[in-house]
Design an enzyme around this catalytic site. Sequence first.
Site, PDB file in Angstrom:
ATOM      1  N   LYS A 265       0.876  -1.175   0.000  1.00 48.10           N
ATOM      2  CA  LYS A 265       0.000   0.000   0.000  1.00 48.10           C
ATOM      3  C   LYS A 265       0.914   1.226   0.000  1.00 48.10           C
ATOM      4  O   LYS A 265       1.536   1.558   0.988  1.00 48.10           O
ATOM      5  CB  LYS A 265      -0.896   0.017   1.247  1.00 48.10           C
ATOM      6  CG  LYS A 265      -2.074   0.961   1.046  1.00 48.10           C
ATOM      7  CD  LYS A 265      -2.240   1.972   2.136  1.00 48.10           C
ATOM      8  CE  LYS A 265      -1.640   3.284   2.180  1.00 48.10           C
ATOM      9  NZ  LYS A 265      -1.901   4.331   1.258  1.00 48.10           N
TER      10      LYS A 265
ATOM     11  N   GLY B  91       7.348   5.665   7.746  1.00 48.03           N
ATOM     12  CA  GLY B  91       6.417   6.786   7.839  1.00 48.03           C
ATOM     13  C   GLY B  91       6.507   7.411   9.223  1.00 48.03           C
ATOM     14  O   GLY B  91       7.550   7.365   9.881  1.00 48.03           O
ATOM     15  N   SER B  92       5.393   7.956   9.673  1.00 51.99           N
ATOM     16  CA  SER B  92       5.397   8.686  10.945  1.00 51.99           C
ATOM     17  C   SER B  92       5.492   7.730  12.138  1.00 51.99           C
ATOM     18  O   SER B  92       5.049   6.584  12.072  1.00 51.99           O
ATOM     19  CB  SER B  92       4.115   9.521  11.066  1.00 51.99           C
ATOM     20  OG  SER B  92       2.998   8.667  11.113  1.00 51.99           O
TER      21      SER B  92
ATOM     22  N   GLU C 133      10.495   2.017  10.150  1.00 57.50           N
ATOM     23  CA  GLU C 133      11.441   3.123   9.984  1.00 57.50           C
ATOM     24  C   GLU C 133      10.623   4.391  10.110  1.00 57.50           C
ATOM     25  O   GLU C 133       9.767   4.667   9.277  1.00 57.50           O
ATOM     26  CB  GLU C 133      12.147   3.050   8.633  1.00 57.50           C
ATOM     27  CG  GLU C 133      13.081   1.865   8.473  1.00 57.50           C
ATOM     28  CD  GLU C 133      14.139   1.742   9.550  1.00 57.50           C
ATOM     29  OE1 GLU C 133      14.445   2.741  10.238  1.00 57.50           O
ATOM     30  OE2 GLU C 133      14.646   0.619   9.739  1.00 57.50           O
TER      31      GLU C 133
ATOM     32  N   CYS D 159      13.671  11.325   6.545  1.00 59.10           N
ATOM     33  CA  CYS D 159      13.763  10.989   7.971  1.00 59.10           C
ATOM     34  C   CYS D 159      15.183  11.180   8.464  1.00 59.10           C
ATOM     35  O   CYS D 159      15.420  11.290   9.659  1.00 59.10           O
ATOM     36  CB  CYS D 159      13.284   9.567   8.218  1.00 59.10           C
ATOM     37  SG  CYS D 159      14.159   8.353   7.251  1.00 59.10           S
TER      38      CYS D 159
HETATM   39  N1  LIG Z   1      10.206   8.288   8.234  1.00 63.90           N
HETATM   40  C1  LIG Z   1       9.893   8.797   7.080  1.00 63.90           C
HETATM   41  O1  LIG Z   1      10.597   8.625   6.108  1.00 63.90           O
HETATM   42  C2  LIG Z   1       8.632   9.561   6.935  1.00 63.90           C
HETATM   43  C3  LIG Z   1       8.109  10.265   7.991  1.00 63.90           C
HETATM   44  N2  LIG Z   1       6.981  10.968   7.822  1.00 63.90           N
HETATM   45  C4  LIG Z   1       6.481  11.761   8.970  1.00 63.90           C
HETATM   46  O2  LIG Z   1       5.092  11.629   9.064  1.00 63.90           O
HETATM   47  C5  LIG Z   1       4.444  12.893   8.979  1.00 63.90           C
HETATM   48  C6  LIG Z   1       3.103  12.745   8.287  1.00 63.90           C
HETATM   49  O3  LIG Z   1       3.276  12.209   6.976  1.00 63.90           O
HETATM   50  P1  LIG Z   1       2.263  11.111   6.457  1.00 63.90           P
HETATM   51  O4  LIG Z   1       2.426  10.872   5.018  1.00 63.90           O
HETATM   52  O5  LIG Z   1       0.900  11.505   6.908  1.00 63.90           O
HETATM   53  O6  LIG Z   1       2.808   9.826   7.225  1.00 63.90           O
HETATM   54  P2  LIG Z   1       1.998   8.517   7.607  1.00 63.90           P
HETATM   55  O7  LIG Z   1       2.767   7.784   8.625  1.00 63.90           O
HETATM   56  O8  LIG Z   1       0.603   8.872   7.885  1.00 63.90           O
HETATM   57  O9  LIG Z   1       1.989   7.713   6.213  1.00 63.90           O
HETATM   58  C7  LIG Z   1       2.924   6.726   5.845  1.00 63.90           C
HETATM   59  C8  LIG Z   1       2.204   5.564   5.179  1.00 63.90           C
HETATM   60  O10 LIG Z   1       1.328   4.948   6.120  1.00 63.90           O
HETATM   61  C9  LIG Z   1      -0.012   4.929   5.615  1.00 63.90           C
HETATM   62  N3  LIG Z   1      -0.934   5.016   6.732  1.00 63.90           N
HETATM   63  C10 LIG Z   1      -1.499   6.121   7.278  1.00 63.90           C
HETATM   64  N4  LIG Z   1      -2.295   5.798   8.313  1.00 63.90           N
HETATM   65  C11 LIG Z   1      -2.237   4.459   8.431  1.00 63.90           C
HETATM   66  C12 LIG Z   1      -2.857   3.523   9.310  1.00 63.90           C
HETATM   67  N5  LIG Z   1      -3.675   3.919  10.288  1.00 63.90           N
HETATM   68  N6  LIG Z   1      -2.571   2.211   9.155  1.00 63.90           N
HETATM   69  C13 LIG Z   1      -1.746   1.795   8.182  1.00 63.90           C
HETATM   70  N7  LIG Z   1      -1.149   2.635   7.308  1.00 63.90           N
HETATM   71  C14 LIG Z   1      -1.387   3.950   7.431  1.00 63.90           C
HETATM   72  C15 LIG Z   1      -0.037   6.109   4.677  1.00 63.90           C
HETATM   73  O11 LIG Z   1      -1.120   6.031   3.780  1.00 63.90           O
HETATM   74  P3  LIG Z   1      -1.752   7.393   3.173  1.00 63.90           P
HETATM   75  O12 LIG Z   1      -0.696   8.022   2.365  1.00 63.90           O
HETATM   76  O13 LIG Z   1      -2.879   6.890   2.376  1.00 63.90           O
HETATM   77  O14 LIG Z   1      -2.149   8.224   4.356  1.00 63.90           O
HETATM   78  C16 LIG Z   1       1.319   5.981   4.013  1.00 63.90           C
HETATM   79  O15 LIG Z   1       1.294   4.958   3.049  1.00 63.90           O
HETATM   80  C17 LIG Z   1       5.456  13.771   8.250  1.00 63.90           C
HETATM   81  O16 LIG Z   1       5.275  15.114   8.541  1.00 63.90           O
HETATM   82  C18 LIG Z   1       6.746  13.242   8.802  1.00 63.90           C
HETATM   83  O17 LIG Z   1       6.999  13.812  10.063  1.00 63.90           O
HETATM   84  C19 LIG Z   1       6.301  10.976   6.623  1.00 63.90           C
HETATM   85  C20 LIG Z   1       6.780  10.292   5.551  1.00 63.90           C
HETATM   86  C21 LIG Z   1       8.005   9.548   5.628  1.00 63.90           C
HETATM   87  O1  LIG Z   2      18.673   9.607   3.471  1.00 64.14           O
HETATM   88  C1  LIG Z   2      18.308   8.724   2.708  1.00 64.14           C
HETATM   89  O2  LIG Z   2      18.947   8.461   1.672  1.00 64.14           O
HETATM   90  C2  LIG Z   2      17.104   7.872   3.012  1.00 64.14           C
HETATM   91  C3  LIG Z   2      16.105   8.564   3.861  1.00 64.14           C
HETATM   92  C4  LIG Z   2      14.952   7.702   4.196  1.00 64.14           C
HETATM   93  O3  LIG Z   2      15.044   6.511   4.242  1.00 64.14           O
HETATM   94  C5  LIG Z   2      13.652   8.321   4.495  1.00 64.14           C
HETATM   95  O4  LIG Z   2      13.552   9.546   4.516  1.00 64.14           O
HETATM   96  O5  LIG Z   2      12.690   7.560   4.692  1.00 64.14           O
END
Ligand SMILES: NC(=O)C1=CN([C@@H]2O[C@H](COP(=O)(O)OP(=O)(O)OC[C@H]3O[C@@H](n4cnc5c(N)ncnc54)[C@H](OP(=O)(O)O)[C@@H]3O)[C@@H](O)[C@H]2O)C=CC1
Ligand SMILES: O=C(O)CCC(=O)C(=O)O
Length: 477
Positions: free
Chosen positions: A173, A226-227, A248, A282
């Site tokens: 997803k 993600g978050s 991560e 991240c």
């Molecule tokens: N570590 C990293 O690399 C990242 C960190 N972030 C952090 O997260 C914040 C918000 O970004 P956001 O895109 O909303 O991050 P999310 O954690 O919400 O999204 C990451 C993924 O998880 C999915 N998701 C969301 N809610 C759920 C759930 N309840 N169960 C399972 N999967 C879910 C999202 O789907 P959908 O897109 O459909 O919501 C997306 O595919 C950013 O501001 C940043 O701080 C964001 C992106 C990457």
């Molecule tokens: O710094 C990178 O090359 C990777 C960063 C990463 O994995 C992320 O933002 O989720």
Amino acid sequence: MTTRHIQNLIDGAWVGDPVKERRNPAADDDVVAVTPVSDPGVVEEAVTAARRAQPGWAVLPAPARGAILMNAADILRRRHGEVARDLVREEGKTLAEARGEVQRAIDVLRYFGSEGWRLGGQVLPSATPDTMVYTRREPLGVVGLITPWNFPIAIPAWKMAPALVSGNAVVIKPADVTPVALHHLVAALVEAGLPAGVLNVVHGPGRSVGEALVGDTRVSGVSFTGSTEVGMRIHHVVGARRGRVQLEMGGKNALVVLDDADAEAAARVAAVGGFGLTGQACTATSRVICTPGVRERFMAAIAEQAGRYRPGDGLGDGVLMGPVVTEQQLAADVAAVQKARADGAEIVAGGEEADGLLFPATVLDGVRPDSAAARDEIFGPVIAVLEAGDLDEAIDLVNDSRYGLTAGICTRSLSAAQHFAHSAQVGVVKVNRPTAGLDLNVPFGGTKDSSTNTFREQGPTAVEFYTWSKSVYLGWD
Ligand SMILES: NC(=O)C1=CN([C@@H]2O[C@H](COP(=O)(O)OP(=O)(O)OC[C@H]3O[C@@H](n4cnc5c(N)ncnc54)[C@H](OP(=O)(O)O)[C@@H]3O)[C@@H](O)[C@H]2O)C=CC1
Ligand SMILES: O=C(O)CCC(=O)C(=O)O
């Protein structure tokens, strides 16, 4: 500009009505893609297809599985330019950043494709006569991958490739706002000969489709980027059924600049880490901790760097920083800078004024260690500068965080660099290099709230998450 009509991939068939638009963050009239808004029933179909396909996939010789990844890499290489431009349009990276990310996905496919020749276990001596002992790595079965928007082709590639080469079937997803790059990757794998059902894609909202995938008890492992908030929730659900979870999540990555550092070089390192990728990584440099003797020179140099990273359309010539990905992320960036100002920080470059989704490279000075700007992930091009009396005080500040992903130091002293590398409570340390940017053959992951701190992604250790170890005692008379 072409609008991509994207569908789900279920059991080898492209299905689902594309209805939801994704627009270019740099040009609102550019509709980059339309995608289906799936419901949990589609996840159920995807997992069923994956379950059916997985045993046949797992008995293929690993080099044959790897060969398909290699073929996919070749297909993607031929489309490199087209994929990179789509990536700029959907996510907002600069063209150079997007080209780099597509190349990374290609290299990841090659790397894990060749792993097909190396997958194996150990042969061990047995205490019993006429007995041989060896270990095998068995696939988990069906794995669920949930990926973010900030590396929409590289992250899916570095999760999918080790999962597939080690014999798992995958349901992914992707992030709702970046469907196109993933589609190019998946199309390449399908054209390369991946059997039906081995890889399934479901587009739709995380809170319904993502939750359905995580909650499906037939899914043996979930890898998520993600978050921290969503990651913790996934951990709770999958962990409760003793499923395997790899997370991560966030970072509040610090770069320490010591008195003996070249201030201009340190500012370039900070800018690449903090403003590159619009700070949306991240691993981004989010804090800079200066010792007193370098502080003034560093502040002048980083303000100059911020001026170079003027935001613009990533397809434009000479643009070093693209737009913020969404209105939602922009609102978070603006609120973080407003809060920092209210908490007493001085804005020495940039600020909270955006032009559409173009947000300026921002430097905050005089940030208090207990304030939100020093503690919370922002995920935008914002660098908070703090001061420390000496290296040990700087290390204490680096470690005074709920996160532990990456950290860096700029110094000419080998002993300071070594002391820092061994003391920082993070998964990746960089010396005189930006905190962001990773080699694909090197294990990646963090500590504390940044990761599950168990199975590392990327590099030779990546397949460990997607496999379990079986010991075989083989005796003869
Ligand atoms: N570590 C990293 O690399 C990242 C960190 N972030 C952090 O997260 C914040 C918000 O970004 P956001 O895109 O909303 O991050 P999310 O954690 O919400 O999204 C990451 C993924 O998880 C999915 N998701 C969301 N809610 C759920 C759930 N309840 N169960 C399972 N999967 C879910 C999202 O789907 P959908 O897109 O459909 O919501 C997306 O595919 C950013 O501001 C940043 O701080 C964001 C992106 C990457
Ligand atoms: O710094 C990178 O090359 C990777 C960063 C990463 O994995 C992320 O933002 O989720």
